[in-house]
Design a protein around this motif. Structure first.
Motif, PDB file in Angstrom:
ATOM      1  N   MET A  51       0.855  -1.201   0.000  1.00  0.00           N
ATOM      2  CA  MET A  51       0.000   0.000   0.000  1.00  0.00           C
ATOM      3  C   MET A  51       0.884   1.242   0.000  1.00  0.00           C
ATOM      4  O   MET A  51       1.885   1.298   0.707  1.00  0.00           O
ATOM      5  CB  MET A  51      -0.844   0.045   1.273  1.00  0.00           C
ATOM      6  CG  MET A  51      -1.986  -0.904   1.284  1.00  0.00           C
ATOM      7  SD  MET A  51      -2.862  -0.724   2.822  1.00  0.00           S
ATOM      8  CE  MET A  51      -1.585  -1.055   4.001  1.00  0.00           C
ATOM      9  N   GLU A  57      -2.675   6.206   6.313  1.00  0.00           N
ATOM     10  CA  GLU A  57      -1.896   5.760   7.480  1.00  0.00           C
ATOM     11  C   GLU A  57      -1.299   6.945   8.238  1.00  0.00           C
ATOM     12  O   GLU A  57      -0.315   6.794   8.964  1.00  0.00           O
ATOM     13  CB  GLU A  57      -0.796   4.773   7.059  1.00  0.00           C
ATOM     14  CG  GLU A  57      -1.355   3.402   6.741  1.00  0.00           C
ATOM     15  CD  GLU A  57      -0.389   2.239   6.973  1.00  0.00           C
ATOM     16  OE1 GLU A  57       0.748   2.454   7.421  1.00  0.00           O
ATOM     17  OE2 GLU A  57      -0.805   1.098   6.696  1.00  0.00           O
ATOM     18  N   TYR A 263      -6.322  -4.656   6.264  1.00  0.00           N
ATOM     19  CA  TYR A 263      -6.475  -4.070   4.922  1.00  0.00           C
ATOM     20  C   TYR A 263      -6.538  -5.184   3.882  1.00  0.00           C
ATOM     21  O   TYR A 263      -5.980  -6.274   4.078  1.00  0.00           O
ATOM     22  CB  TYR A 263      -5.371  -3.069   4.605  1.00  0.00           C
ATOM     23  CG  TYR A 263      -3.970  -3.456   4.997  1.00  0.00           C
ATOM     24  CD1 TYR A 263      -3.219  -4.315   4.228  1.00  0.00           C
ATOM     25  CD2 TYR A 263      -3.379  -2.919   6.142  1.00  0.00           C
ATOM     26  CE1 TYR A 263      -1.923  -4.650   4.580  1.00  0.00           C
ATOM     27  CE2 TYR A 263      -2.079  -3.260   6.518  1.00  0.00           C
ATOM     28  CZ  TYR A 263      -1.367  -4.124   5.733  1.00  0.00           C
ATOM     29  OH  TYR A 263      -0.082  -4.477   6.084  1.00  0.00           O
ATOM     30  N   ARG A 319       9.044  -5.771  10.109  1.00  0.00           N
ATOM     31  CA  ARG A 319       9.228  -4.351   9.774  1.00  0.00           C
ATOM     32  C   ARG A 319      10.393  -3.804  10.600  1.00  0.00           C
ATOM     33  O   ARG A 319      10.509  -4.144  11.778  1.00  0.00           O
ATOM     34  CB  ARG A 319       7.980  -3.549  10.137  1.00  0.00           C
ATOM     35  CG  ARG A 319       6.666  -4.032   9.546  1.00  0.00           C
ATOM     36  CD  ARG A 319       5.543  -3.172  10.114  1.00  0.00           C
ATOM     37  NE  ARG A 319       4.225  -3.568   9.696  1.00  0.00           N
ATOM     38  CZ  ARG A 319       3.454  -4.478  10.313  1.00  0.00           C
ATOM     39  NH1 ARG A 319       3.909  -5.100  11.395  1.00  0.00           N
ATOM     40  NH2 ARG A 319       2.257  -4.762   9.879  1.00  0.00           N
ATOM     41  N   ARG A 345       6.629   1.053   8.803  1.00  0.00           N
ATOM     42  CA  ARG A 345       5.461   0.656   8.003  1.00  0.00           C
ATOM     43  C   ARG A 345       5.500   1.219   6.583  1.00  0.00           C
ATOM     44  O   ARG A 345       4.565   1.002   5.815  1.00  0.00           O
ATOM     45  CB  ARG A 345       4.168   1.151   8.680  1.00  0.00           C
ATOM     46  CG  ARG A 345       3.932   0.624  10.083  1.00  0.00           C
ATOM     47  CD  ARG A 345       2.629   1.141  10.647  1.00  0.00           C
ATOM     48  NE  ARG A 345       1.497   0.559   9.969  1.00  0.00           N
ATOM     49  CZ  ARG A 345       0.803  -0.492  10.396  1.00  0.00           C
ATOM     50  NH1 ARG A 345       1.137  -1.086  11.515  1.00  0.00           N
ATOM     51  NH2 ARG A 345      -0.216  -0.955   9.722  1.00  0.00           N
TER      52      ARG A 345
HETATM   53  N1  GLY Z   1       2.047  -0.263   5.972  1.00  0.00           N
HETATM   54  C1  GLY Z   1       1.376  -1.455   6.282  1.00  0.00           C
HETATM   55  C2  GLY Z   1       1.969  -2.256   7.329  1.00  0.00           C
HETATM   56  O1  GLY Z   1       3.078  -2.019   7.764  1.00  0.00           O
HETATM   57  O2  GLY Z   1       1.323  -3.183   7.782  1.00  0.00           O
END
Ligand code: GLY
Length: 387
Positions: A51, A57, A263, A319, A345
């Protein structure tokens, strides 16, 4: 073990999308560049949904990061066109927009606050009733109470993006060492390269540490220079929309359900990506029954029809989280060592701007203005003492 020497202007440690874009842009500027990674094109982008969600976000207190996110989102169309021209590869960029919806009164209040914050930041988003949301996306649950239509938040396929970046690097003459960096080489108070797991001594005038969540634990980096990056686990599912069900969703649909983000990202080729958990569990990348259950349960509340779709893949990635959720970019406190990590993210979104910013830092020694708030030095002890 025999030690093979190899020399370049720049050695990038980590061949995820951030390391690859840094190497590509550096090579385009005439720097002899190498990448060390056992599996270039792997990393968190193999799991990520892709995304490009600068607006949906947005979080309180992250308005500075918003500026960098928007700068990168604006570069995407030219960036993917350049990649396509050079490599002949389509990276699945889809200017489809996003719909963020609310399922109950609490979610709706939360979304109203997000809408107000977006308006204060001058961002384009439109409030829709539940009925208007379902008119846009007929597969949404009848209980949807309202939503935000954000036509500027798009998507890209991170796996295709990573593959195209590998090809672009190869065309630009980047050398790939298919081996992990085991230790940073420091001599005369300066980074000089790295010792790789296969015994190669990869020497370089400048080193870029772009190893995602692992950036905080490379041996040889002085303790006060190691970036404060931690792994934040995300579990992600992939489903397939059979042609008979298409178009299932026409844009990204997302919500916060009982405090968790969910999402659904529909690709043009029929893949539907459902994400993501957010778990602080160290280096664990197990796909758990609980994670899959929660994602399917929340996605099913949003779009009940997903239970009909084949589930094709489950995966977990890490992440690279940083203390302020923003990346660490450019020169570190150790001469010769740059950082390009902590994208948390937003790694896929920030790929184009990171490449440009890092190429500038590697050729001039300084960050361009747009990246100064994200200096890699901001968490160093010397900087914090003077702050
Ligand atoms: N930007 C989406 C996630 O880190 O889940």
């Amino acid at each position: 073990m025999s030690r093979t020497p190899s020399t370049s202007d720049v050695l990038v440690i980590g061949g995820g999308v951030i390391g690859l874009v840094t190497a590509w842009r550096a090579a385009q500027r005439g720097l002899r560049t190498a990448v060390a990674d056992p599996e270039p094109g792997g990393g968190a982008a193999r799991v990520a949904a892709g995304m490009l969600a600068a607006v949906t976000e947005l979080h309180y207190g992250e308005e500075t990061l918003l500026g960098l996110n928007l700068a990168s989102a604006r570069r995407y169309p030219d960036f993917v066109a350049e990649l396509a021209e050079i490599t002949g590869q389509d990276v699945g960029y889809r200017a489809c927009g996003t719909l963020a919806v609310a399922l109950d009164a609490d979610d709706r209040a939360h979304l109203r606050e997000l809408h107000a914050l977006q308006a204060r930041c001058g961002l384009a988003s439109e409030w829709l009733t539940g009925r208007e949301c379902r008119r846009l996306e007929p597969m949404l649950a009848p209980g949807v109470r309202g939503g935000l239509r954000v036509d500027g938040d798009h998507q890209v396929d991170p796996r295709r993006l990573a593959a195209a970046l590998v090809a672009a690097c190869e065309r630009a003459g980047v050398v790939f060492h298919r081996s992990a960096a085991e230790r940073l080489t420091v001599a005369g108070d300066r980074a000089r390269g790295a010792l790789l797991a296969d015994g190669t001594e990869a020497a370089a005038d400048q080193v870029v540490l772009a190893a995602g969540s692992r950036s905080g634990r490379l041996a040889g980096v002085p303790a006060d220079v190691l970036p404060p990056v931690r792994p934040v686990k995300g579990q992600v599912l992939r489903l397939r929309v059979p042609p008979a069900y298409a178009p299932f969703l026409s844009r990204t649909v997302r919500a916060v359900v009982r405090g968790s983000h969910v999402y659904l990202v529909p690709r043009a080729d029929g893949e539907l990506v459902v994400g993501a958990t957010s778990e602080e569990l160290g280096w664990d990348t197990t796909v758990t029954a609980g994670g899959v259950y929660e994602l399917l349960r929340d996605a099913h509340e949003l779009v009940p029809g997903i239970t009909e779709l084949p589930l094709t893949e489950t995966r977990a990635g890490l992440r690279p989280g940083s203390p302020d959720n923003a990346p660490l970019l450019g020169p570190s406190a150790l001469p010769g060592l740059h950082l390009a990590t902590g994208h948390y993210r937003n790694g896929v979104l920030l790929t184009p701007v990171t490449g440009d910013v890092m190429a500038e830092a590697l050729t001039t020694g300084t960050l361009p203005d747009e990246a100064r708030p994200f200096t890699a030095l901001r968490f160093s002890p010397a900087h914090l003492e003077h702050a």
